[in-house]
Design a protein around this motif. Structure first.
Motif, PDB file in Angstrom:
ATOM      1  N   MET A   1      22.617  24.534 -74.204  1.00 11.71           N
ATOM      2  CA  MET A   1      21.912  24.329 -72.949  1.00 11.71           C
ATOM      3  C   MET A   1      22.776  23.487 -72.011  1.00 11.71           C
ATOM      4  N   GLN A   2      22.779  23.845 -70.761  1.00 14.55           N
ATOM      5  CA  GLN A   2      23.616  23.187 -69.776  1.00 14.55           C
ATOM      6  C   GLN A   2      22.958  21.904 -69.275  1.00 14.55           C
ATOM      7  N   GLN A   3      23.752  20.834 -69.174  1.00 17.93           N
ATOM      8  CA  GLN A   3      23.256  19.548 -68.675  1.00 17.93           C
ATOM      9  C   GLN A   3      23.136  19.596 -67.149  1.00 17.93           C
ATOM     10  N   PRO A   4      22.113  18.946 -66.605  1.00 21.16           N
ATOM     11  CA  PRO A   4      21.981  18.932 -65.143  1.00 21.16           C
ATOM     12  C   PRO A   4      23.126  18.154 -64.499  1.00 21.16           C
ATOM     13  N   ASP A   5      23.565  18.624 -63.374  1.00 21.76           N
ATOM     14  CA  ASP A   5      24.622  17.972 -62.604  1.00 21.76           C
ATOM     15  C   ASP A   5      23.974  16.942 -61.684  1.00 21.76           C
ATOM     16  N   ARG A   6      24.123  15.665 -62.020  1.00 21.05           N
ATOM     17  CA  ARG A   6      23.443  14.579 -61.277  1.00 21.05           C
ATOM     18  C   ARG A   6      23.880  14.535 -59.810  1.00 21.05           C
ATOM     19  N   LYS A   7      25.175  14.742 -59.566  1.00 16.78           N
ATOM     20  CA  LYS A   7      25.675  14.701 -58.198  1.00 16.78           C
ATOM     21  C   LYS A   7      25.063  15.835 -57.372  1.00 16.78           C
ATOM     22  N   ARG A   8      24.964  17.018 -57.973  1.00 14.50           N
ATOM     23  CA  ARG A   8      24.373  18.159 -57.271  1.00 14.50           C
ATOM     24  C   ARG A   8      22.887  17.920 -57.022  1.00 14.50           C
ATOM     25  N   GLU A   9      22.185  17.327 -57.986  1.00 13.34           N
ATOM     26  CA  GLU A   9      20.769  17.018 -57.807  1.00 13.34           C
ATOM     27  C   GLU A   9      20.564  16.022 -56.665  1.00 13.34           C
ATOM     28  N   LYS A  10      21.411  15.005 -56.600  1.00 16.14           N
ATOM     29  CA  LYS A  10      21.322  13.996 -55.541  1.00 16.14           C
ATOM     30  C   LYS A  10      21.566  14.643 -54.180  1.00 16.14           C
ATOM     31  N   LEU A  11      22.585  15.499 -54.095  1.00 11.25           N
ATOM     32  CA  LEU A  11      22.873  16.183 -52.838  1.00 11.25           C
ATOM     33  C   LEU A  11      21.729  17.121 -52.439  1.00 11.25           C
ATOM     34  N   THR A  12      21.096  17.755 -53.421  1.00 13.85           N
ATOM     35  CA  THR A  12      19.959  18.634 -53.146  1.00 13.85           C
ATOM     36  C   THR A  12      18.802  17.830 -52.564  1.00 13.85           C
ATOM     37  N   ILE A  13      18.547  16.655 -53.105  1.00 15.53           N
ATOM     38  CA  ILE A  13      17.473  15.795 -52.597  1.00 15.53           C
ATOM     39  C   ILE A  13      17.769  15.358 -51.169  1.00 15.53           C
ATOM     40  N   ILE A  14      19.008  14.966 -50.894  1.00 17.41           N
ATOM     41  CA  ILE A  14      19.371  14.545 -49.534  1.00 17.41           C
ATOM     42  C   ILE A  14      19.260  15.713 -48.568  1.00 17.41           C
ATOM     43  N   LEU A  15      19.705  16.903 -48.980  1.00 22.60           N
ATOM     44  CA  LEU A  15      19.582  18.083 -48.125  1.00 22.60           C
ATOM     45  C   LEU A  15      18.113  18.419 -47.854  1.00 22.60           C
ATOM     46  N   ALA A  16      17.288  18.293 -48.882  1.00 23.20           N
ATOM     47  CA  ALA A  16      15.852  18.518 -48.702  1.00 23.20           C
ATOM     48  C   ALA A  16      15.287  17.522 -47.697  1.00 23.20           C
ATOM     49  N   GLN A  17      15.745  16.273 -47.737  1.00 21.42           N
ATOM     50  CA  GLN A  17      15.274  15.268 -46.788  1.00 21.42           C
ATOM     51  C   GLN A  17      15.732  15.591 -45.367  1.00 21.42           C
ATOM     52  N   VAL A  18      16.914  16.184 -45.236  1.00 17.70           N
ATOM     53  CA  VAL A  18      17.369  16.619 -43.913  1.00 17.70           C
ATOM     54  C   VAL A  18      16.412  17.679 -43.368  1.00 17.70           C
ATOM     55  N   PHE A  19      16.100  18.683 -44.196  1.00 14.61           N
ATOM     56  CA  PHE A  19      15.200  19.754 -43.759  1.00 14.61           C
ATOM     57  C   PHE A  19      13.791  19.230 -43.485  1.00 14.61           C
ATOM     58  N   ILE A  20      13.270  18.406 -44.377  1.00 18.39           N
ATOM     59  CA  ILE A  20      11.913  17.876 -44.215  1.00 18.39           C
ATOM     60  C   ILE A  20      11.825  17.027 -42.950  1.00 18.39           C
ATOM     61  N   SER A  21      12.783  16.133 -42.747  1.00 14.31           N
ATOM     62  CA  SER A  21      12.735  15.267 -41.561  1.00 14.31           C
ATOM     63  C   SER A  21      12.883  16.087 -40.280  1.00 14.31           C
ATOM     64  N   CYS A  22      13.728  17.114 -40.314  1.00 11.00           N
ATOM     65  CA  CYS A  22      13.900  17.975 -39.135  1.00 11.00           C
ATOM     66  C   CYS A  22      12.606  18.695 -38.792  1.00 11.00           C
ATOM     67  N   ILE A  23      12.004  19.313 -39.775  1.00 13.87           N
ATOM     68  CA  ILE A  23      10.786  20.084 -39.533  1.00 13.87           C
ATOM     69  C   ILE A  23       9.628  19.172 -39.132  1.00 13.87           C
ATOM     70  N   MET A  24       9.487  18.048 -39.816  1.00 14.68           N
ATOM     71  CA  MET A  24       8.396  17.127 -39.474  1.00 14.68           C
ATOM     72  C   MET A  24       8.568  16.556 -38.070  1.00 14.68           C
ATOM     73  N   ALA A  25       9.781  16.142 -37.710  1.00 17.98           N
ATOM     74  CA  ALA A  25      10.014  15.615 -36.368  1.00 17.98           C
ATOM     75  C   ALA A  25       9.777  16.700 -35.327  1.00 17.98           C
ATOM     76  N   PHE A  26      10.182  17.925 -35.639  1.00 18.98           N
ATOM     77  CA  PHE A  26       9.990  19.055 -34.732  1.00 18.98           C
ATOM     78  C   PHE A  26       8.507  19.288 -34.462  1.00 18.98           C
ATOM     79  N   LEU A  27       7.709  19.342 -35.516  1.00 15.67           N
ATOM     80  CA  LEU A  27       6.281  19.610 -35.366  1.00 15.67           C
ATOM     81  C   LEU A  27       5.526  18.438 -34.742  1.00 15.67           C
ATOM     82  N   MET A  28       5.869  17.235 -35.154  1.00 14.74           N
ATOM     83  CA  MET A  28       5.161  16.075 -34.624  1.00 14.74           C
ATOM     84  C   MET A  28       5.460  15.864 -33.142  1.00 14.74           C
TER      85      MET A  28
END
Length: 84
Positions: A1-28
């Motif tokens: 079984m493959q181990q999760p890539d911590r750096k990739r997970e961290k970058l995914t979370i930050i990218l998700a925060q970019v999208f979430i903040s963009c969409i929320m600011a846009f709608l609000m």
């Protein structure tokens, strides 16, 4: 079984925060631009100006609030799991 890539997970979370903040600011900012005056002349330009100001602020706040929200969610879910 493959181990999760911590750096990739961290970058995914930050990218998700970019999208979430963009969409929320846009709608609000859309809601707050039309609620007081409706769709008057110049509302779109004003909305875009507010959005361009709100997005970076929302992103910075999401970086600070995100980890707290994840920890609180983890605590709530683990307490709820113990009750069932």
């Amino acid at each position: 079984m493959q181990q999760p890539d911590r750096k990739r997970e961290k970058l995914t979370i930050i990218l998700a925060q970019v999208f979430i903040s963009c969409i929320m600011a846009f709608l609000m900012t859309f809601c707050f631009s039309i609620l007081p005056f409706g769709f008057e002349a110049g509302w779109f330009g004003q909305w875009m100006q507010h959005w361009l100001t709100a997005w970076p602020v929302a992103f910075l706040f999401s970086l600070g609030v995100g980890p707290i929200a994840f920890k609180l969610s983890f605590l709530v879910m683990h307490r709820a799991a113990g009750r069932f």
